[in-house]
Write an enzyme that holds these catalytic residues in place. Sequence first.
Site, PDB file in Angstrom:
ATOM      1  N   LYS A 220       0.665  -1.164  -0.078  1.00 38.97           N
ATOM      2  CA  LYS A 220      -0.330  -0.110  -0.295  1.00 38.97           C
ATOM      3  C   LYS A 220       0.337   1.307   0.002  1.00 38.97           C
ATOM      4  O   LYS A 220       2.288   1.440   0.382  1.00 38.97           O
ATOM      5  CB  LYS A 220      -0.821   0.256   1.565  1.00 38.97           C
ATOM      6  CG  LYS A 220      -1.805   1.277   0.968  1.00 38.97           C
ATOM      7  CD  LYS A 220      -2.975   0.954   2.107  1.00 38.97           C
ATOM      8  CE  LYS A 220      -3.723   2.160   2.256  1.00 38.97           C
ATOM      9  NZ  LYS A 220      -5.435   1.314   3.035  1.00 38.97           N
ATOM     10  N   ASP A 251      -3.472  -4.766  -5.263  1.00 41.83           N
ATOM     11  CA  ASP A 251      -4.603  -4.283  -4.523  1.00 41.83           C
ATOM     12  C   ASP A 251      -5.039  -2.608  -5.128  1.00 41.83           C
ATOM     13  O   ASP A 251      -3.893  -1.830  -5.006  1.00 41.83           O
ATOM     14  CB  ASP A 251      -5.350  -3.502  -3.098  1.00 41.83           C
ATOM     15  CG  ASP A 251      -6.113  -3.351  -2.887  1.00 41.83           C
ATOM     16  OD1 ASP A 251      -6.763  -1.643  -3.082  1.00 41.83           O
ATOM     17  OD2 ASP A 251      -6.715  -4.035  -1.850  1.00 41.83           O
TER      18      ASP A 251
END
Length: 409
Positions: A220, A251
Amino acid sequence: MSDIQRAAEKYAAYGVDVYKAIETLKNIPISVHCWQGDDVLGFENSGALTGGIQTTGNYPGRARTAEELMADYDFALRLMPGKKRINLHAIYAITDKPVDRDKLEGKHFDKWIEFANERGLGIDFNPTFFSSPMMKDGLSLSSPDENVRQYWVRHGKACRKIAQYIGEKTNGYVLNNIWIPDGYKDVPSDRLSPRLRLKKSLDEILEEKYDRVVDAVESKVFGIGVESYTVGSNEFYQNYAATRGICCLLDNGHYHPTECVSDKIPALLAFYDKVALHVTRGVRWDSDHVVILEDELKEIAKEIVRNDALGKVLIGLDYFDASINRISAWIVGQRSMEKALLYALLLPNDKLRALQDSARFTELMVLQEEVKMLPFGDVWAAYLESCGLTESFYPQVAAYEKDVLAKRK
């Protein structure tokens, strides 16, 4: 002639078999995340979310118990076409009394396994490294406090053991995905040491080999409260996964706004046997909006299909919106992913590739624009019909809200 027959003729002119596309789509598994139904709170009763995660909204009807969540989830699944899997977090363990996360066992997920087996669903799993008093100063696996670090290592080990247990009970694989929120709000004075501690922790967690578990790590760019530095960055996890022979999970909300996961998928496919995917919709940041049929979702699906990677890319959903009906959010997101995959399956990919390889770029652009106007909607309607569904699902959701959700106080 029916709508699907007319559509089939138009696609056939481009060398595309719509009936083959429909049958292919039916067998592409999509892992549907349970945490949309209860705003990522789980069953620990630990209170508000912490660790870089935020759910906004207070729409009535949130699932408060395992029974309510399973009922809502089951209702939503029945309105989703295609093949589904269940995506669980460790905080969704079903226990008679509180169990520390480092003491969780496979038996605490027996009810989920029973639920899955009755419906022919696979299961994926995620350790939960957030919303816990055992996170000290916002750190888990990278903590300089050895007691804290070891607690989370034990949790990671327990979750891999649980994933193996689930795989044995469901007779399938389990994607076990590790994401941690560790980082710092302001500029750190030491960027290396936390990553070395994370590396050590992951090595300890992954010591034992399991034949049912597909291990993955998820990066992330930043999180709420850790805007300046994230320990589990993309560069760290790409190198870690490559050197440890595990899977990298992408993601599409976890990168800079100018980065595209659709471009990262073929880059990883050049080196990895499997690539895991969490599909969300970031609006300005990793805001976990409900997935809709937008351009980047189409591009993600194109890269999966055109590279013959349907068996290599493990597709999961990951969003949570508490401002709208949660069941509708589940269905819209899953159907949007299905639409994107069908759109990609209906492209004349071999012809498009041949034009690119022969440098016929003008013709390539023309063909890419032409196929946008083919009757995709008619094929989608035929696909839904083959699954016993129609495009209209909201009246059923509205009735469920009135009869069930509205009664939850």
